[in-house]
Design a protein around this motif. Structure first.
Motif, PDB file in Angstrom:
ATOM      1  N   ALA A 186      25.963  51.032  20.364  1.00 20.32           N
ATOM      2  CA  ALA A 186      26.628  49.925  19.891  1.00 20.32           C
ATOM      3  C   ALA A 186      27.972  49.518  20.618  1.00 20.32           C
ATOM      4  CB  ALA A 186      26.868  49.826  18.375  1.00 20.32           C
ATOM      5  N   ALA A 187      28.578  50.606  20.721  1.00 25.53           N
ATOM      6  CA  ALA A 187      30.075  50.539  21.575  1.00 25.53           C
ATOM      7  C   ALA A 187      29.743  50.250  23.103  1.00 25.53           C
ATOM      8  CB  ALA A 187      30.729  51.806  21.659  1.00 25.53           C
ATOM      9  N   VAL A 188      28.947  50.649  23.676  1.00 30.60           N
ATOM     10  CA  VAL A 188      28.386  50.230  25.135  1.00 30.60           C
ATOM     11  C   VAL A 188      27.985  48.895  25.150  1.00 30.60           C
ATOM     12  CG1 VAL A 188      26.608  50.832  27.096  1.00 30.60           C
ATOM     13  CG2 VAL A 188      28.058  52.896  25.798  1.00 30.60           C
ATOM     14  N   ILE A 189      27.226  48.404  24.208  1.00 30.06           N
ATOM     15  CA  ILE A 189      26.611  47.129  23.949  1.00 30.06           C
ATOM     16  C   ILE A 189      28.000  46.289  24.063  1.00 30.06           C
ATOM     17  CG2 ILE A 189      25.375  45.490  22.863  1.00 30.06           C
ATOM     18  CD1 ILE A 189      23.299  47.810  22.153  1.00 30.06           C
ATOM     19  N   PHE A 190      28.555  46.796  23.238  1.00 27.64           N
ATOM     20  CA  PHE A 190      29.941  45.587  22.897  1.00 27.64           C
ATOM     21  C   PHE A 190      30.869  45.521  24.340  1.00 27.64           C
ATOM     22  CE2 PHE A 190      34.635  45.491  22.469  1.00 27.64           C
ATOM     23  CZ  PHE A 190      34.604  44.581  21.495  1.00 27.64           C
ATOM     24  N   LEU A 191      30.856  46.756  25.032  1.00 27.39           N
ATOM     25  CA  LEU A 191      31.534  46.465  26.165  1.00 27.39           C
ATOM     26  C   LEU A 191      30.814  45.703  27.171  1.00 27.39           C
ATOM     27  CD1 LEU A 191      33.120  50.253  26.814  1.00 27.39           C
ATOM     28  CD2 LEU A 191      34.146  48.013  25.948  1.00 27.39           C
ATOM     29  N   ALA A 192      29.243  45.695  27.209  1.00 25.54           N
ATOM     30  CA  ALA A 192      28.753  44.948  27.885  1.00 25.54           C
ATOM     31  C   ALA A 192      28.810  43.332  27.770  1.00 25.54           C
ATOM     32  CB  ALA A 192      27.340  45.344  28.081  1.00 25.54           C
ATOM     33  N   GLY A 193      28.817  43.408  26.421  1.00 31.92           N
ATOM     34  CA  GLY A 193      28.982  41.930  25.872  1.00 31.92           C
ATOM     35  C   GLY A 193      30.333  41.247  26.366  1.00 31.92           C
ATOM     36  N   GLN A 194      31.312  42.042  26.414  1.00 25.02           N
ATOM     37  CA  GLN A 194      32.709  41.664  26.594  1.00 25.02           C
ATOM     38  C   GLN A 194      32.655  41.035  28.298  1.00 25.02           C
ATOM     39  OE1 GLN A 194      33.670  40.778  23.768  1.00 25.02           O
ATOM     40  NE2 GLN A 194      35.614  42.012  23.857  1.00 25.02           N
ATOM     41  N   VAL A 195      31.958  41.960  28.895  1.00 21.05           N
ATOM     42  CA  VAL A 195      31.738  41.621  30.398  1.00 21.05           C
ATOM     43  C   VAL A 195      30.899  40.431  30.702  1.00 21.05           C
ATOM     44  CG1 VAL A 195      31.091  42.369  32.641  1.00 21.05           C
ATOM     45  CG2 VAL A 195      32.174  43.987  31.091  1.00 21.05           C
ATOM     46  N   LEU A 196      29.974  40.201  29.852  1.00 24.13           N
ATOM     47  CA  LEU A 196      29.198  39.009  30.049  1.00 24.13           C
ATOM     48  C   LEU A 196      30.038  37.618  29.469  1.00 24.13           C
ATOM     49  CD1 LEU A 196      25.730  40.175  28.527  1.00 24.13           C
ATOM     50  CD2 LEU A 196      26.343  39.635  31.030  1.00 24.13           C
ATOM     51  N   ALA A 197      30.768  37.792  28.376  1.00 22.31           N
ATOM     52  CA  ALA A 197      31.560  36.592  28.153  1.00 22.31           C
ATOM     53  C   ALA A 197      32.646  36.431  29.153  1.00 22.31           C
ATOM     54  CB  ALA A 197      32.316  37.011  26.779  1.00 22.31           C
ATOM     55  N   TRP A 198      33.410  37.431  29.771  1.00 26.23           N
ATOM     56  CA  TRP A 198      34.089  37.290  30.752  1.00 26.23           C
ATOM     57  C   TRP A 198      33.459  36.361  32.055  1.00 26.23           C
ATOM     58  CZ3 TRP A 198      36.830  42.196  32.131  1.00 26.23           C
ATOM     59  CH2 TRP A 198      37.692  42.799  31.094  1.00 26.23           C
ATOM     60  N   TYR A 206      37.044  29.176  34.151  1.00 24.47           N
ATOM     61  CA  TYR A 206      38.250  29.507  33.266  1.00 24.47           C
ATOM     62  C   TYR A 206      38.662  31.259  33.695  1.00 24.47           C
ATOM     63  CZ  TYR A 206      37.167  25.660  30.237  1.00 24.47           C
ATOM     64  OH  TYR A 206      36.957  24.589  29.653  1.00 24.47           O
ATOM     65  N   THR A 207      39.439  31.152  34.825  1.00 23.96           N
ATOM     66  CA  THR A 207      39.766  32.627  35.248  1.00 23.96           C
ATOM     67  C   THR A 207      41.110  32.885  34.814  1.00 23.96           C
ATOM     68  OG1 THR A 207      40.883  31.456  37.492  1.00 23.96           O
ATOM     69  CG2 THR A 207      38.219  31.768  37.211  1.00 23.96           C
ATOM     70  N   PRO A 208      41.438  34.002  35.282  1.00 22.66           N
ATOM     71  CA  PRO A 208      42.902  34.565  34.977  1.00 22.66           C
ATOM     72  C   PRO A 208      44.013  33.841  35.596  1.00 22.66           C
ATOM     73  CG  PRO A 208      41.605  36.384  35.438  1.00 22.66           C
ATOM     74  CD  PRO A 208      40.563  35.238  35.747  1.00 22.66           C
ATOM     75  N   THR A 209      43.884  33.034  36.585  1.00 22.58           N
ATOM     76  CA  THR A 209      44.585  32.308  37.404  1.00 22.58           C
ATOM     77  C   THR A 209      44.658  30.842  37.175  1.00 22.58           C
ATOM     78  OG1 THR A 209      43.151  32.109  39.410  1.00 22.58           O
ATOM     79  CG2 THR A 209      44.901  34.148  39.373  1.00 22.58           C
ATOM     80  N   SER A 210      43.776  30.328  36.427  1.00 25.79           N
ATOM     81  CA  SER A 210      43.575  29.097  36.064  1.00 25.79           C
ATOM     82  C   SER A 210      44.729  28.429  35.245  1.00 25.79           C
ATOM     83  CB  SER A 210      42.094  28.597  35.766  1.00 25.79           C
ATOM     84  OG  SER A 210      41.855  29.183  34.228  1.00 25.79           O
ATOM     85  N   ASN A 211      45.018  29.336  34.230  1.00 27.64           N
ATOM     86  CA  ASN A 211      45.821  28.903  32.936  1.00 27.64           C
ATOM     87  C   ASN A 211      46.539  30.072  32.406  1.00 27.64           C
ATOM     88  OD1 ASN A 211      46.247  27.901  29.776  1.00 27.64           O
ATOM     89  ND2 ASN A 211      46.581  26.243  31.277  1.00 27.64           N
ATOM     90  N   PRO A 212      47.536  30.133  31.879  1.00 26.69           N
ATOM     91  CA  PRO A 212      48.493  31.159  31.095  1.00 26.69           C
ATOM     92  C   PRO A 212      47.207  31.549  30.094  1.00 26.69           C
ATOM     93  CG  PRO A 212      50.075  29.751  31.633  1.00 26.69           C
ATOM     94  CD  PRO A 212      48.654  28.617  31.903  1.00 26.69           C
ATOM     95  N   ALA A 213      46.855  30.629  29.318  1.00 29.27           N
ATOM     96  CA  ALA A 213      46.047  30.809  27.906  1.00 29.27           C
ATOM     97  C   ALA A 213      44.729  31.723  28.540  1.00 29.27           C
ATOM     98  CB  ALA A 213      45.571  29.799  27.296  1.00 29.27           C
ATOM     99  N   ASP A 214      44.217  31.447  29.679  1.00 37.69           N
ATOM    100  CA  ASP A 214      42.828  32.109  30.221  1.00 37.69           C
ATOM    101  C   ASP A 214      43.570  33.435  30.444  1.00 37.69           C
ATOM    102  OD1 ASP A 214      41.812  29.767  29.957  1.00 37.69           O
ATOM    103  OD2 ASP A 214      42.092  29.267  32.130  1.00 37.69           O
ATOM    104  N   ALA A 215      44.804  33.916  30.963  1.00 33.67           N
ATOM    105  CA  ALA A 215      45.193  35.004  31.434  1.00 33.67           C
ATOM    106  C   ALA A 215      45.559  35.922  30.584  1.00 33.67           C
ATOM    107  CB  ALA A 215      46.535  34.991  32.262  1.00 33.67           C
ATOM    108  N   PHE A 216      45.755  35.217  29.204  1.00 38.64           N
ATOM    109  CA  PHE A 216      46.073  36.245  28.136  1.00 38.64           C
ATOM    110  C   PHE A 216      44.690  36.482  27.409  1.00 38.64           C
ATOM    111  CE2 PHE A 216      50.654  34.877  27.852  1.00 38.64           C
ATOM    112  CZ  PHE A 216      51.067  36.148  27.375  1.00 38.64           C
ATOM    113  N   PHE A 217      43.715  35.598  27.687  1.00 39.58           N
ATOM    114  CA  PHE A 217      42.425  36.079  26.942  1.00 39.58           C
ATOM    115  C   PHE A 217      41.824  37.183  27.828  1.00 39.58           C
ATOM    116  CE2 PHE A 217      37.690  36.082  27.082  1.00 39.58           C
ATOM    117  CZ  PHE A 217      37.514  35.660  26.011  1.00 39.58           C
TER     118      PHE A 217
END
Length: 233
Positions: free
Chosen positions: A125-137, A145-156
């Protein structure tokens, strides 16, 4: 700022109470009734190390939350939409924590089969969680919505990556515990390892729920934050 600090203190208080209630201060590898006249055995180095690590990790996450709360007051703050996948990831992490809790109960009963099942399900389940986070990215990046597009995106990305690294470290500890199980280590040593992994996994769950709540719902509390902070400006 006052409201933010009060919110953080409340989260830490609840988390500390929960961890203490569920065994972070327990010493399952010691005698339950010490012999008369014999001083208590000091806390095992592994337990003390886990306590210190959780304190450091919690401090890092609190700093990130504080920076997030202060930065969101700026005019250029535009939080990205939260992928629905994050809700599923939260459920998966909850399953992982529940599986580790089951493994801890099993090891206390001497049920090796239950320990094995709990570790396998919790790790998967932990591996699936990490894979899910990567898919969300990837979903956010594909929408622009990239880390350089807006400070809020970078914080996410920063906050979710910091939590993901802690989960990855927990997987390393789970792998070591699984190795001890397959190797047939003595029960007391295996029990301590499972206890520590379970405590750390519960901490990860609490931390993620707090972080996800902030990321998903913080814009809704802007008006309340402004009311609470106005008298102190």
């Amino acid at each position: 700022m006052i409201f933010t600090l009060a919110f953080l203190v409340a989260i830490l208080a609840v988390a500390g109470w929960w961890l203490l209630r569920h065994g972070i201060a327990a010493k399952p590898w010691l005698e339950t009734v010490p012999a008369a006249g014999v001083p208590d055995t000091p806390v095992a180095p592994a337990v003390m190390g886990l306590r210190v690590f959780i304190a450091v990790a919690a401090s890092l996450l609190v700093l990130l939350v504080s920076a997030y709360a202060m930065r969101m007051e700026m005019a250029d703050w535009q939080p990205p939409p939260q992928p629905r996948l994050l809700w599923a990831n939260t459920g998966v992490l909850l399953l992982s924590s529940a599986a580790l809790h089951y493994a801890r109960s099993a090891v206390r009963r001497g049920n090796i089969g239950g320990v094995r099942d709990g570790l396998v399900v919790g790790s998967a389940a932990a591996v699936i969680f990490l894979a899910g986070q990567v898919l969300a990215w990837r979903e956010l990046a594909a929408a622009g919505y990239t880390p350089t597009s807006n400070p809020a995106d970078a914080f996410f990305y920063l906050i979710t990556a910091a939590h993901g690294l802690h989960v990855l470290g927990g997987l390393v500890a789970l792998a070591r515990t699984g190795t001890r199980l397959w190797r047939g280590d003595e029960m007391e040593r295996l029990r301590l390892s499972v206890e520590l992994c379970t405590t750390y996994w519960h901490f990860l769950l609490i931390a993620w729920i707090a972080l996800f709540s902030m990321l998903a719902f913080s814009p809704s509390f802007t008006w309340l934050y402004a009311i609470c902070a106005a008298p102190f400006r």
